[in-house]
Design a protein around this motif. Structure first.
Motif, short mmCIF file in Angstrom:
data_model
loop_
_atom_site.label_atom_id
_atom_site.label_comp_id
_atom_site.label_asym_id
_atom_site.label_seq_id
_atom_site.Cartn_x
_atom_site.Cartn_y
_atom_site.Cartn_z
N LEU A 135 0.84 -1.19 0.00
CA LEU A 135 0.00 0.00 0.00
C LEU A 135 0.88 1.24 0.00
O LEU A 135 1.79 1.36 0.83
CB LEU A 135 -0.91 -0.02 1.22
CG LEU A 135 -1.86 1.16 1.41
CD1 LEU A 135 -2.81 1.31 0.23
CD2 LEU A 135 -2.64 1.02 2.72
N MET A 136 0.58 2.16 -0.90
CA MET A 136 1.40 3.35 -1.08
C MET A 136 0.70 4.61 -0.57
O MET A 136 -0.51 4.78 -0.77
CB MET A 136 1.76 3.53 -2.55
CG MET A 136 2.41 2.33 -3.20
SD MET A 136 4.00 1.90 -2.44
CE MET A 136 4.54 0.55 -3.51
N MET A 137 1.47 5.48 0.06
CA MET A 137 1.01 6.81 0.43
C MET A 137 2.00 7.79 -0.19
O MET A 137 3.16 7.86 0.22
CB MET A 137 0.95 6.98 1.95
CG MET A 137 0.53 8.37 2.40
SD MET A 137 0.51 8.53 4.22
CE MET A 137 -1.04 7.68 4.58
N ALA A 138 1.55 8.53 -1.19
CA ALA A 138 2.46 9.39 -1.93
C ALA A 138 1.71 10.62 -2.45
O ALA A 138 0.51 10.53 -2.76
CB ALA A 138 3.08 8.63 -3.10
N PRO A 139 2.40 11.74 -2.57
CA PRO A 139 1.75 12.95 -3.11
C PRO A 139 1.29 12.77 -4.55
O PRO A 139 0.27 13.32 -4.96
CB PRO A 139 2.83 14.02 -3.00
CG PRO A 139 4.12 13.27 -2.89
CD PRO A 139 3.79 12.01 -2.18
N GLN A 250 8.93 8.18 -5.03
CA GLN A 250 8.71 9.08 -3.91
C GLN A 250 7.42 8.68 -3.20
O GLN A 250 6.37 8.60 -3.82
CB GLN A 250 8.61 10.52 -4.41
CG GLN A 250 9.81 10.96 -5.25
CD GLN A 250 11.12 10.81 -4.49
OE1 GLN A 250 11.34 11.48 -3.48
NE2 GLN A 250 11.98 9.94 -4.97
N GLY A 251 7.50 8.46 -1.91
CA GLY A 251 6.32 8.07 -1.16
C GLY A 251 6.67 7.04 -0.11
O GLY A 251 7.80 6.57 0.00
N LYS A 252 5.66 6.71 0.67
CA LYS A 252 5.82 5.75 1.75
C LYS A 252 5.06 4.48 1.41
O LYS A 252 3.93 4.53 0.94
CB LYS A 252 5.29 6.34 3.05
CG LYS A 252 5.63 5.54 4.30
CD LYS A 252 5.32 6.33 5.55
CE LYS A 252 5.77 5.59 6.80
NZ LYS A 252 5.55 6.39 8.03
N ARG A 253 5.69 3.37 1.66
CA ARG A 253 5.10 2.08 1.34
C ARG A 253 4.86 1.30 2.63
O ARG A 253 5.69 1.28 3.53
CB ARG A 253 6.01 1.31 0.39
CG ARG A 253 5.65 -0.15 0.18
CD ARG A 253 6.59 -1.02 0.97
NE ARG A 253 6.46 -2.44 0.69
CZ ARG A 253 7.12 -3.37 1.33
NH1 ARG A 253 7.96 -3.06 2.28
NH2 ARG A 253 6.96 -4.64 1.02
N PHE A 254 3.68 0.68 2.73
CA PHE A 254 3.32 -0.13 3.88
C PHE A 254 3.19 -1.58 3.43
O PHE A 254 2.45 -1.87 2.49
CB PHE A 254 2.00 0.34 4.49
CG PHE A 254 2.03 1.76 4.97
CD1 PHE A 254 2.44 2.06 6.26
CD2 PHE A 254 1.64 2.79 4.13
CE1 PHE A 254 2.48 3.38 6.70
CE2 PHE A 254 1.66 4.10 4.56
CZ PHE A 254 2.08 4.40 5.85
N ASP A 255 3.90 -2.47 4.10
CA ASP A 255 3.84 -3.88 3.75
C ASP A 255 2.68 -4.52 4.50
O ASP A 255 2.83 -4.99 5.64
CB ASP A 255 5.16 -4.57 4.10
CG ASP A 255 5.21 -5.99 3.56
OD1 ASP A 255 4.17 -6.47 3.06
OD2 ASP A 255 6.28 -6.61 3.61
#
Length: 309
Positions: A135-139, A250-255
């Motif tokens: 799951l990605m959280m990115a602008p 660019q962004g944050k990834r959740f495993d």
């Protein structure tokens, strides 16, 4: 150059790390606040320009099919009650301009096998692969970032991020040399290497843009790590024929393959949610102030793979 319009979602896994929750419900349907994991991945693909979605499903995955199908009874009920905002939300799960195809993977033979199941629908076109548990959280949506690089170079793109050496055994790891901002020329790739054998700490994070040529290699490769047909092994063969780039997105990834990653994602998406974000953030603040728990928003440096085997 062919436009990437098709996206493949391998969703046939059993989700055993989340038993008993996944005994009768697909892991990809586990919610992050009010949307299932698979919907986040679908929205990312659509935002990147994909309008043909191919789901590679397995036994017990009917809930995914139902989620993206029309629910006439629900829509009629919402319309009769005047809940038009909720009705629009249900309609938007699969926009009218987007089509979906569901293909049953007969046996769980690995990611490479799942991707190969989409060959008859993909044809000769380039395509994207998205793993919903990443799951990605990115602008800017991660796949959209990769599409920009694809349009520049017209070649295979792998979405990567740096990981601690101790967890390379969980990923496909690339060897490459920097060639542009956030880009690497891939010279090698290996599936789940031990820390001492890993060519780098750049790991593939469940996002790929691939040429149709990859299907030929998937047909030819033998079973690899864990007795499965590995997509990584087919990409390694592709390197002998054409350029493959790794893009450090660019962004944050959740495993969300792991409980800790899933819980982290739930908290971070919840505090940014338009409806409950402020209230939930206040609750977390009060919880921390009570002294009963450590601050749940502090980063956990130890990777979830080290915590959960």
């Amino acid at each position: 150059m062919q436009t990437v319009r098709k996206a493949v979602f391998p969703v046939g896994g059993m989700g055993t790390r989340f038993l008993p929750a996944t005994k009768a419900s697909p892991k990809e349907m586990m919610p992050i606040v009010d949307k299932p994991l698979i919907q986040y991945a679908v929205e990312e693909a659509i935002a990147a320009g994909c309008d043909q979605l191919i789901f590679i499903t397995g036994r017990g995955k009917w809930a995914i099919t139902d989620h993206f199908d029309v629910s006439y009874e629900l829509e009629m009920e919402l319309k009769q009650r005047g809940k038009l905002q909720l009705l629009e939300m249900v309609h938007s799960i699969l926009p009218d301009h987007v089509s979906a195809v569901f293909i049953r993977q007969p046996r769980p033979l690995g990611l490479g096998h799942a991707v190969h199941c989409a060959r008859s629908v993909i044809g000769g076109e380039p395509f994207a692969v998205l793993l919903a548990s990443n799951l990605m959280m990115a602008p800017e949506p991660v796949l959209a970032q990769m599409m920009t690089q694809y349009e520049r170079f017209n070649t295979a793109i792998l979405g990567v991020q740096e990981v601690p050496p101790a967890v390379t055994t969980q990923y496909g790891v690339v060897e490459g040399r920097p060639c542009d901002h956030h880009l690497y020329q891939v010279t090698g790739i290996v599936e789940k290497p031990k820390a001492e054998d890993a060519p780098s700490n750049l790991a593939v994070m469940g996002r790929y843009i691939l040429p149709a040529r990859i299907f030929d290699h998937l047909e030819q490769i033998p079973k690899g790590a864990e007795g499965e047909i590995q997509l990584t092994d087919a990409i390694a063969r592709l390197l002998d024929e054409q350029q493959v780039l790794a893009y450090r997105f660019q962004g944050k990834r959740f495993d969300c393959d792991y409980k800790l990653g899933y819980l982290k994602a739930t908290i971070e998406f919840a505090v940014q949610h338009r409806d409950v974000g402020h209230g939930f953030a206040d609750y977390l603040h009060d919880l921390c102030a009570s002294g009963r728990f450590a601050n749940p928003l502090e980063s956990v440096e130890q990777e979830e793979e080290l915590v959960e085997d």
